[in-house]
Design a protein around this motif. Structure first.
Motif, mmCIF file in Angstrom:
data_model
loop_
_atom_site.group_PDB
_atom_site.id
_atom_site.type_symbol
_atom_site.label_atom_id
_atom_site.label_comp_id
_atom_site.label_asym_id
_atom_site.label_seq_id
_atom_site.Cartn_x
_atom_site.Cartn_y
_atom_site.Cartn_z
ATOM 1 N N PRO A 57 -18.715 -4.198 -22.112
ATOM 2 C CA PRO A 57 -20.074 -4.724 -21.998
ATOM 3 C C PRO A 57 -20.772 -4.184 -20.760
ATOM 4 N N PRO A 58 -22.108 -4.176 -20.744
ATOM 5 C CA PRO A 58 -22.855 -3.630 -19.602
ATOM 6 C C PRO A 58 -22.506 -4.276 -18.271
ATOM 7 N N ASP A 59 -22.256 -5.597 -18.264
ATOM 8 C CA ASP A 59 -21.960 -6.228 -16.982
ATOM 9 C C ASP A 59 -20.618 -5.766 -16.419
ATOM 10 N N GLY A 60 -19.702 -5.336 -17.274
ATOM 11 C CA GLY A 60 -18.445 -4.762 -16.791
ATOM 12 C C GLY A 60 -18.679 -3.457 -16.055
ATOM 13 N N TRP A 61 -19.559 -2.597 -16.618
ATOM 14 C CA TRP A 61 -19.907 -1.350 -15.945
ATOM 15 C C TRP A 61 -20.638 -1.635 -14.641
ATOM 16 N N ALA A 62 -21.526 -2.629 -14.645
ATOM 17 C CA ALA A 62 -22.277 -2.970 -13.441
ATOM 18 C C ALA A 62 -21.339 -3.391 -12.309
ATOM 19 N N LEU A 63 -20.350 -4.215 -12.614
ATOM 20 C CA LEU A 63 -19.393 -4.646 -11.599
ATOM 21 C C LEU A 63 -18.602 -3.462 -11.041
ATOM 22 N N LEU A 108 -24.521 5.091 -7.560
ATOM 23 C CA LEU A 108 -23.739 4.093 -8.289
ATOM 24 C C LEU A 108 -24.347 2.696 -8.149
ATOM 25 N N LEU A 109 -24.845 2.377 -6.978
ATOM 26 C CA LEU A 109 -25.472 1.067 -6.797
ATOM 27 C C LEU A 109 -26.763 0.956 -7.606
ATOM 28 N N ALA A 110 -27.530 2.034 -7.664
ATOM 29 C CA ALA A 110 -28.737 2.024 -8.488
ATOM 30 C C ALA A 110 -28.384 1.829 -9.959
ATOM 31 N N ALA A 111 -27.327 2.515 -10.415
ATOM 32 C CA ALA A 111 -26.886 2.355 -11.800
ATOM 33 C C ALA A 111 -26.373 0.949 -12.052
ATOM 34 N N ALA A 112 -25.662 0.379 -11.074
ATOM 35 C CA ALA A 112 -25.147 -0.983 -11.219
ATOM 36 C C ALA A 112 -26.288 -1.983 -11.363
ATOM 37 N N PHE A 113 -27.330 -1.825 -10.562
ATOM 38 C CA PHE A 113 -28.473 -2.730 -10.630
ATOM 39 C C PHE A 113 -29.171 -2.623 -11.980
ATOM 40 N N TYR A 114 -29.347 -1.387 -12.468
ATOM 41 C CA TYR A 114 -30.002 -1.187 -13.762
ATOM 42 C C TYR A 114 -29.169 -1.775 -14.897
ATOM 43 N N LEU A 115 -27.867 -1.553 -14.844
ATOM 44 C CA LEU A 115 -26.996 -2.090 -15.883
ATOM 45 C C LEU A 115 -26.972 -3.609 -15.872
ATOM 46 N N TRP A 116 -27.049 -4.191 -14.682
ATOM 47 C CA TRP A 116 -27.066 -5.644 -14.561
ATOM 48 C C TRP A 116 -28.348 -6.236 -15.134
ATOM 49 N N LYS A 117 -29.475 -5.554 -14.862
ATOM 50 C CA LYS A 117 -30.761 -6.093 -15.299
ATOM 51 C C LYS A 117 -31.134 -5.680 -16.722
ATOM 52 N N ARG A 118 -30.799 -4.451 -17.105
ATOM 53 C CA ARG A 118 -31.274 -3.907 -18.379
ATOM 54 C C ARG A 118 -30.153 -3.324 -19.221
ATOM 55 N N GLY A 119 -28.931 -3.742 -18.962
ATOM 56 C CA GLY A 119 -27.788 -3.138 -19.637
ATOM 57 C C GLY A 119 -27.827 -3.252 -21.145
ATOM 58 N N ASP A 120 -28.325 -4.361 -21.658
ATOM 59 C CA ASP A 120 -28.363 -4.531 -23.114
ATOM 60 C C ASP A 120 -29.285 -3.526 -23.787
ATOM 61 N N ASP A 121 -30.274 -3.028 -23.060
ATOM 62 C CA ASP A 121 -31.187 -2.038 -23.633
ATOM 63 C C ASP A 121 -30.485 -0.732 -23.971
ATOM 64 N N LEU A 122 -29.386 -0.446 -23.264
ATOM 65 C CA LEU A 122 -28.686 0.811 -23.491
ATOM 66 C C LEU A 122 -28.098 0.897 -24.889
ATOM 67 N N LEU A 123 -27.787 -0.249 -25.465
ATOM 68 C CA LEU A 123 -27.120 -0.251 -26.768
ATOM 69 C C LEU A 123 -28.107 -0.370 -27.924
ATOM 70 N N SER A 124 -29.394 -0.322 -27.605
ATOM 71 C CA SER A 124 -30.396 -0.348 -28.668
ATOM 72 C C SER A 124 -30.468 1.003 -29.358
#
Length: 244
Positions: A57-63, A108-124
C-alpha cells in the motif's frame, strides 16, 4: 571503502598508519546502506506502478522512503555543512558522499510526503501519467545530480579516491591496486548518473524502454551500495581497531 585514509594509502604513508578518530568521523557505512535501499525501493515502486500491482500500500512506501530520507538528509547535511568533516583534511569527501546523500534524502522525503498525501492516486487508471507530470519539475534537479555523479566518477578514476589502506580488512588486500576499488566505486556513480539523466525523459514516456533501463542501472547500483555498505561495517571497524 574508507574515505579519510585514501590519500595516505595512495601516497605510500599507510604503513603503520595511526588515525586520530576523534578528528575523523566517518559514517558513509549507514549512508551507503540507506542509499542502496532507497534506490532498490524506487525501482520496486516504479515496477509496482507500471504493472498496476497492489502488493504494497502507498503508506508502506511512504514510511520506507521517510525512514531512508531522514537518514540521508541528516547525515548528508552534516557532512555537507561541516567543511571539512574530517579534522585532518580531505574535504573532497564532503562533495563525494555528503552532497549526493543530502540530495537523495530530500528526494525520498518529497516522495514520502506525496505518497502519504496522494498515494491512492497512483493506483488510479492514469496514476502513472499524472504522477509523471507532478514529478517533472523536480526531475531537473535529478538530472543535475546525474551530471554530478558523472563528475564524481571522473574524479574517482583520475585521482583514485576510493582506494583503501592496507590496515583496512578485505579492501586493504587490494591497496597495491588503487585503481581497482576506484573503478568499482566510480562505476556505481556512473550507473546512478545514467538513471538520473534518463529520469526526466522517462516521466514523459513512462511505458517505453526508458523505465526498464532506469530500473536496471539503479537496481544494480542499489544492490551494490547496499551490500558494500553492509560489508563496510566490518571493514571500517577493523580499520579503527588497526589504526587506534
Amino acid at each position: 571503502m574508507t574515505p579519510y585514509a585514501l590519500p595516505l594509502a595512495a601516497s605510500g604513508l599507510a604503513s603503520g598508519l595511526k588515525i586520530d578518530w576523534a578528528k575523523m568521523p566517518t559514517y558513509n557505512t549507514i549512508m551507503s546502506v540507506a542509499a542502496g535501499a532507497g534506490l532498490l525501493l524506487v525501482v520496486a515502486l516504479g515496477r509496482q506502478l507500471l504493472t498496476r500491482s497492489r502488493s504494497t500500500p502507498p503508506d508502506g512506501w511512504a514510511l520506507a522512503f521517510a525512514a531512508l530520507g531522514f537518514t540521508l538528509l541528516f547525515t548528508g547535511l552534516h557532512m555537507t555543512l561541516t567543511w571539512p568533516l574530517a579534522g585532518q583534511g580531505f574535504p573532497f569527501d564532503n562533495i563525494i558522499f555528503g552532497e549526493p546523500a543530502l540530495a537523495f534524502g530530500v528526494f525520498l522525503l518529497a516522495a514520502a510526503f506525496y505518497l502519504w498525501k496522494r498515494g491512492d492516486d497512483l493506483l488510479s487508471e492514469d496514476g502513472v501519467e499524472r504522477t509523471g507530470r507532478v514529478a517533472l519539475p523536480i526531475s531537473l534537479y535529478v538530472f543535475g545530480m546525474g551530471l554530478a555523479c558523472f563528475g564524481i566518477a571522473a574524479a574517482g578514476w583520475k585521482y583514485t579516491l576510493f582506494a583503501a589502506p592496507p590496515e583496512e580488512p578485505i579492501s586493504g588486500e587490494f591497496a597495491n591496486y588503487p585503481w581497482l576499488e576506484a573503478s568499482f566505486m566510480s562505476a556505481l556513480y556512473v550507473l546512478v548518473g545514467i538513471g538520473a539523466l534518463l529520469f526526466p525523459f522517462a516521466l514523459r514516456r513512462p511505458r517505453t524502454w526508458l523505465s526498464p533501463a532506469i530500473g536496471v542501472v539503479w537496481g544494480l547500483a542499489g544492490l551494490a551500495f547496499l551490500l558494500f555498505g553492509g560489508l563496510n561495517y566490518f571493514t571500517h571497524i577493523g580499520l579503527v581497531v588497526n589504526t587506534m
